[in-house]
Write an enzyme that holds these catalytic residues in place. Structure first.
Site, PDB file in Angstrom:
ATOM      1  N   LYS A  66      30.798 -16.083   5.440  1.00 10.13           N
ATOM      2  CA  LYS A  66      31.590 -16.677   4.356  1.00 10.13           C
ATOM      3  C   LYS A  66      33.017 -16.151   4.341  1.00 10.13           C
ATOM      4  O   LYS A  66      33.231 -14.952   4.517  1.00 10.13           O
ATOM      5  CB  LYS A  66      30.912 -16.385   3.019  1.00 10.13           C
ATOM      6  CG  LYS A  66      29.513 -16.980   2.963  1.00 10.13           C
ATOM      7  CD  LYS A  66      28.835 -16.718   1.661  1.00 10.13           C
ATOM      8  CE  LYS A  66      27.527 -17.503   1.602  1.00 10.13           C
ATOM      9  NZ  LYS A  66      26.810 -17.263   0.342  1.00 10.13           N
ATOM     10  N   CYS A  94      17.106 -14.530  -8.607  1.00 10.41           N
ATOM     11  CA  CYS A  94      16.502 -13.589  -7.654  1.00 10.41           C
ATOM     12  C   CYS A  94      17.623 -12.704  -7.107  1.00 10.41           C
ATOM     13  O   CYS A  94      18.800 -12.949  -7.377  1.00 10.41           O
ATOM     14  CB  CYS A  94      15.785 -14.355  -6.536  1.00 10.41           C
ATOM     15  SG  CYS A  94      16.846 -14.886  -5.188  1.00 10.41           S
TER      16      CYS A  94
HETATM   17 FE1  SRM Z   1      23.007 -18.931  -2.264  1.00  6.64          FE
HETATM   18  C1  SRM Z   1      20.088 -18.988  -0.582  1.00  6.64           C
HETATM   19  C2  SRM Z   1      22.171 -21.712  -3.924  1.00  6.64           C
HETATM   20  C3  SRM Z   1      26.206 -19.230  -3.306  1.00  6.64           C
HETATM   21  C4  SRM Z   1      23.571 -15.680  -1.414  1.00  6.64           C
HETATM   22  N1  SRM Z   1      21.422 -20.175  -2.197  1.00  6.64           N
HETATM   23  C5  SRM Z   1      20.330 -20.049  -1.392  1.00  6.64           C
HETATM   24  C6  SRM Z   1      19.434 -21.285  -1.488  1.00  6.64           C
HETATM   25  C7  SRM Z   1      19.871 -22.260  -0.439  1.00  6.64           C
HETATM   26  C8  SRM Z   1      17.936 -21.015  -1.446  1.00  6.64           C
HETATM   27  C9  SRM Z   1      17.247 -21.108  -0.116  1.00  6.64           C
HETATM   28  O1  SRM Z   1      17.687 -20.496   0.891  1.00  6.64           O
HETATM   29  O2  SRM Z   1      16.215 -21.774  -0.058  1.00  6.64           O
HETATM   30  C10 SRM Z   1      19.828 -21.768  -2.916  1.00  6.64           C
HETATM   31  C11 SRM Z   1      19.636 -23.246  -3.206  1.00  6.64           C
HETATM   32  C12 SRM Z   1      19.358 -23.460  -4.658  1.00  6.64           C
HETATM   33  C13 SRM Z   1      19.353 -24.875  -5.069  1.00  6.64           C
HETATM   34  O3  SRM Z   1      18.270 -25.384  -5.455  1.00  6.64           O
HETATM   35  O4  SRM Z   1      20.397 -25.523  -5.071  1.00  6.64           O
HETATM   36  C14 SRM Z   1      21.234 -21.225  -3.024  1.00  6.64           C
HETATM   37  N2  SRM Z   1      24.027 -20.296  -3.291  1.00  6.64           N
HETATM   38  C15 SRM Z   1      23.476 -21.323  -3.989  1.00  6.64           C
HETATM   39  C16 SRM Z   1      24.502 -21.970  -4.895  1.00  6.64           C
HETATM   40  C17 SRM Z   1      24.295 -23.469  -5.076  1.00  6.64           C
HETATM   41  C18 SRM Z   1      24.486 -21.221  -6.236  1.00  6.64           C
HETATM   42  C19 SRM Z   1      25.148 -21.895  -7.393  1.00  6.64           C
HETATM   43  O5  SRM Z   1      24.499 -21.888  -8.430  1.00  6.64           O
HETATM   44  O6  SRM Z   1      26.264 -22.371  -7.303  1.00  6.64           O
HETATM   45  C20 SRM Z   1      25.789 -21.570  -4.160  1.00  6.64           C
HETATM   46  C21 SRM Z   1      26.185 -22.551  -3.084  1.00  6.64           C
HETATM   47  C22 SRM Z   1      27.430 -22.100  -2.399  1.00  6.64           C
HETATM   48  C23 SRM Z   1      28.012 -23.106  -1.444  1.00  6.64           C
HETATM   49  O7  SRM Z   1      28.558 -24.108  -1.901  1.00  6.64           O
HETATM   50  O8  SRM Z   1      27.978 -22.850  -0.237  1.00  6.64           O
HETATM   51  C24 SRM Z   1      25.342 -20.268  -3.518  1.00  6.64           C
HETATM   52  N3  SRM Z   1      24.635 -17.713  -2.272  1.00  6.64           N
HETATM   53  C25 SRM Z   1      25.824 -17.987  -2.860  1.00  6.64           C
HETATM   54  C26 SRM Z   1      26.599 -16.790  -2.992  1.00  6.64           C
HETATM   55  C27 SRM Z   1      27.969 -16.668  -3.666  1.00  6.64           C
HETATM   56  C28 SRM Z   1      29.108 -16.904  -2.715  1.00  6.64           C
HETATM   57  O9  SRM Z   1      28.905 -17.307  -1.572  1.00  6.64           O
HETATM   58  O10 SRM Z   1      30.231 -16.648  -3.136  1.00  6.64           O
HETATM   59  C29 SRM Z   1      25.833 -15.765  -2.459  1.00  6.64           C
HETATM   60  C30 SRM Z   1      26.218 -14.269  -2.446  1.00  6.64           C
HETATM   61  C31 SRM Z   1      27.235 -13.940  -1.411  1.00  6.64           C
HETATM   62  C32 SRM Z   1      26.585 -13.640  -0.113  1.00  6.64           C
HETATM   63  O11 SRM Z   1      26.325 -14.570   0.648  1.00  6.64           O
HETATM   64  O12 SRM Z   1      26.282 -12.469   0.143  1.00  6.64           O
HETATM   65  C33 SRM Z   1      24.602 -16.363  -2.003  1.00  6.64           C
HETATM   66  N4  SRM Z   1      22.026 -17.590  -1.132  1.00  6.64           N
HETATM   67  C34 SRM Z   1      22.399 -16.280  -0.958  1.00  6.64           C
HETATM   68  C35 SRM Z   1      21.365 -15.593  -0.218  1.00  6.64           C
HETATM   69  C36 SRM Z   1      21.373 -14.099   0.193  1.00  6.64           C
HETATM   70  C37 SRM Z   1      22.037 -13.890   1.514  1.00  6.64           C
HETATM   71  C38 SRM Z   1      21.889 -12.483   2.013  1.00  6.64           C
HETATM   72  O13 SRM Z   1      22.824 -11.948   2.586  1.00  6.64           O
HETATM   73  O14 SRM Z   1      20.806 -11.915   1.862  1.00  6.64           O
HETATM   74  C39 SRM Z   1      20.347 -16.545   0.024  1.00  6.64           C
HETATM   75  C40 SRM Z   1      19.016 -16.320   0.755  1.00  6.64           C
HETATM   76  C41 SRM Z   1      19.162 -16.375   2.232  1.00  6.64           C
HETATM   77  O15 SRM Z   1      20.202 -16.670   2.803  1.00  6.64           O
HETATM   78  O16 SRM Z   1      18.144 -16.079   2.869  1.00  6.64           O
HETATM   79  C42 SRM Z   1      20.794 -17.774  -0.580  1.00  6.64           C
HETATM   80 FE1  SF4 Z   2      20.204 -18.069  -5.077  1.00  7.43          FE
HETATM   81 FE2  SF4 Z   2      18.066 -16.692  -5.810  1.00  7.43          FE
HETATM   82 FE3  SF4 Z   2      19.417 -18.191  -7.554  1.00  7.43          FE
HETATM   83 FE4  SF4 Z   2      17.929 -19.303  -5.657  1.00  7.43          FE
HETATM   84  S1  SF4 Z   2      17.241 -18.047  -7.386  1.00  7.43           S
HETATM   85  S2  SF4 Z   2      19.948 -19.966  -6.289  1.00  7.43           S
HETATM   86  S3  SF4 Z   2      18.344 -17.917  -3.931  1.00  7.43           S
HETATM   87  S4  SF4 Z   2      20.133 -16.339  -6.516  1.00  7.43           S
END
Ligand code: SRM
Ligand code: SF4
Length: 589
Positions: free
Chosen positions: A206, A493
């Site tokens: 990112k 989570c």
């Molecule tokens: Fe996220 C996984 C939603 C920003 C860290 N994230 C997911 C998934 C796709 C679940 C999955 O893997 O099955 C979620 C989908 C939920 C849904 O039903 O829509 C999800 N992430 C989101 C969003 C939609 C949250 C929101 O409410 O806005 C954001 C979409 C961003 C985008 O447009 O690309 C979102 N995710 C983030 C951020 C914040 C950021 O990027 O500034 C983080 C923390 C920063 C980081 O990456 O460290 C983040 N998402 C994660 C992680 C943990 C990654 C890790 O390093 O362990 C996961 C799980 C994974 O990747 O295995 C995850």
């Molecule tokens: Fe991301 Fe966890 Fe929220 Fe799902 S429940 S959107 S993986 S922080």
């Protein structure tokens, strides 16, 4: 889970094609084959199921209610009114729960069924927006400060970010063949991927661009961050982009109970001029490609590569690959990491309006910050129609547009003075004016999506937000500081999608109705919070907060943030993690 590792799936996928075409054509199930569930992420989509009815369907011996989430690649979250209208139509035709603004300035559509996935992808591309690399082990949507005080320097930063997003796209034509019916040609399936190679990155990656004094993108949460250094022009006082401080190794994700995983703030490693950012970004990405952990996915993010090899080593590796040394970082200062709501004026006299969108969810019937059902989708459609007509009538003038913020809010930018009143009237008519009515606690609160769509959610977040904010608000009122500007963030989570570890108060989901209470971050995105109480339910959360809020109300210094107060009064002790590497802080008025 698939029997294949993610590394094998990527390598054997013929550049992200896998058997997606066959999976999509299979009429027997609403799901994809297992390996294709991994591959579709690189195309900007996740297979999900409705968790609210999972048990019911299992008991009825039905397969889960599968559907797909689709995420756009919209660098800096900029879309035109014409695009807005198309996205609205797509949400209305193919998706459930409207448009969702994400914490990385993208749109998500939820609930698209497999048989309509291709038509939805085609409709998004017909709006000249794609979803390529919005998910998967590649560079994700590039986040850019959405500061409405637009200036020439701001426009340059945005253009650089958009160009970097293009530069870091995979070369595969798989996306165009599968979704847009592009014909396969010689070489398809083995396209050259000079940046990614055949296994792509070890993990997601990112990038964020911040423009001080606003840190709305939470630049220290990014794998790679660029902090714009804007000098004042000595002739007319306008800003001139001198270059960027570079940060590396930020990230939020962690796993409960696993000390090998943790949130980390990015570290400042130097300064680059604007013409050097492509080289430096390519160097960082390829260093992570070559040295990132491909054995243990939980340890595969850049933050762990840096901690395992050392920051000095990483800086040297980046300099070697880029072919130039990084210059000493320049002083910078952030005032806050929230959005500035309401009207503002740019250097050119155009108006910008930042609206509060609770949890980024734009759908008629959603609850707003005041707990009222609102018609945001309809209201924004009316506004988009007016802006589209104004843009068409004056094609040579600066065009009005929308900007999504990394705090899930929305800026309507470049509005001519004549339209201000009409926009104001519409925001009132469609209850889009909660930025005016809701207090700072509510306006700044963030929640990730969580249930019912997120497969990883352990507790509610988006759906719980209005409730818990109301209860914290009552505590603030009881202690005489109603609506104090405390940054509250909830994640379902520990993955941290709402960047909860940068919240002054954060709830991180552990189990249904139970959260870890984290306290003590600042409101500038420069200090992580720390665990205060583990695995507690709402009554205990409120009991824990009550005396702290009472003391804060009585003893805080003028303008002192809640997180800063908790650290000063030693309620929480934060390990001294200096993200600045000794870079002097600019004192902000
Ligand atoms: Fe996220 C996984 C939603 C920003 C860290 N994230 C997911 C998934 C796709 C679940 C999955 O893997 O099955 C979620 C989908 C939920 C849904 O039903 O829509 C999800 N992430 C989101 C969003 C939609 C949250 C929101 O409410 O806005 C954001 C979409 C961003 C985008 O447009 O690309 C979102 N995710 C983030 C951020 C914040 C950021 O990027 O500034 C983080 C923390 C920063 C980081 O990456 O460290 C983040 N998402 C994660 C992680 C943990 C990654 C890790 O390093 O362990 C996961 C799980 C994974 O990747 O295995 C995850
Ligand atoms: Fe991301 Fe966890 Fe929220 Fe799902 S429940 S959107 S993986 S922080």
């Amino acid at each position: 889970m698939s029997a294949h590792s993610v590394e094998d799936i990527k390598q054997q996928s013929a550049r992200l094609r896998g058997s997606l075409l066959q999976s999509l054509a299979d009429p027997v199930t609403g799901s994809l084959r297992e390996d294709d569930q991994t591959l579709i992420k690189y195309h900007g989509s996740y297979q999900q199921d409705d968790r609210d009815i999972r048990d019911e369907r299992r008991l009825a011996k039905l397969e889960p209610a599968y559907s797909f989430m689709i995420r756009t690649r919209t660098p800096g979250g900029v879309v035109t009114p014409a695009q807005w209208l198309k996205l609205d139509a797509i949400a209305t035709t193919f998706a459930e729960r409207g448009l969702r603004i994400t914490t990385r300035q993208a749109f998500q559509f939820h609930g698209v069924i497999k048989t309509e996935l291709k038509a939805t992808m085609q409709a998004i591309n017909a709006a000249l927006i794609d979803t390529l690399a919005a998910c998967g082990d590649v560079n994700r949507n590039v986040a850019v400060a959405a500061n409405p005080h637009l200036s020439a320097a701001h426009a340059t930063v945005h253009a650089q970010a958009a160009a970097l997003s293009e530069h870091l796209l995979p070369n595969t034509r798989a996306y165009y063949e599968i979704w847009l019916d592009e014909e396969r040609v010689a070489g398809s399936g083995s396209e050259d991927e000079p940046i990614y190679g055949e296994r792509y990155l070890p993990r997601k990656f990112k990038i964020g661009f911040a423009i001080p004094p606003t840190n709305d993108v939470d630049v220290f949460a990014q794998d790679l961050g660029f902090i714009a250094i804007i000098d004042e022009n000595s002739v007319d006082g306008t800003g001139v982009l001198a270059g960027y401080n570079v940060t590396v190794g930020g990230g939020m994700g962690a796993t409960h109970g696993d000390p090998e995983t943790y949130p980390r703030l990015g570290s400042v490693i130097g300064f680059v001029t604007p013409d050097q950012i492509t080289a430096v970004a390519t160097a960082v990405v390829t260093a992570q490609r070559d040295f990132g952990n491909r054995e243990v996915r939980k340890r595969a993010r850049l933050k762990y590569t840096i901690d395992d090899h050392g920051l000095d080593w990483f800086r040297s590796e980046v300099e070697r690959r880029a072919g130039f040394p990084l210059l000493p970082a320049r002083p910078f200062g952030f005032a806050h990491n929230g959005d500035r709501f309401g009207w503002s004026t740019g250097e050119d006299g155009r108006f910008h309006l930042t609206l509060r969108i609770p949890a980024g969810r734009i759908v008629d019937g959603a609850l707003d910050d005041l707990g009222e059902a609102v018609r945001h989708l309809s209201g924004l459609r009316r506004i988009a129609q007016i802006l589209e007509a104004a843009n068409t009538a004056a094609p040579d003038a600066q065009q009005a547009h929308f900007r999504l913020t990394a705090n899930q809010n929305l800026v309507i930018a470049n509005i001519v003075p004549d339209l201000r009143e009409r926009i104001d009237a519409l925001t009132t008519e469609y209850e889009l004016d909660s930025w005016r009515r809701a207090n700072p606690l509510r306006r700044n609160a963030l929640a990730c999506v969580a249930l019912p769509t997120c497969g990883l959610a352990m507790a509610e977040a988006e759906r719980y937000l209005p409730d818990i904010v109301g209860k914290v608000e009552a505590l603030l009122a009881r202690h005489g500081i109603p609506g104090a500007p405390i940054h509250l963030r909830i994640s379902g989570c520990p993955n941290g999608c709402s960047r909860p570890y940068l919240g002054e108060i954060a709830l991180v989901g552990k189990a249904p109705g139970r959260y870890n209470l984290m306290l003590g971050a600042d409101h500038r995105g420069q200090r992580l919070n720390t665990l205060y109480r583990e695995n507690i339910a709402e009554p205990e959360i409120l009991d824990a907060l009550d005396p702290l809020i009472r003391d804060y109300a009585r003893e805080k210094h003028f303008d002192e943030g809640f997180g800063d107060f908790l650290v000063r009064s030693a309620v929480v002790s934060i390990p001294d993690k200096d993200t600045r590497n000794g870079i002097p802080v600019k004192v902000l008025a």
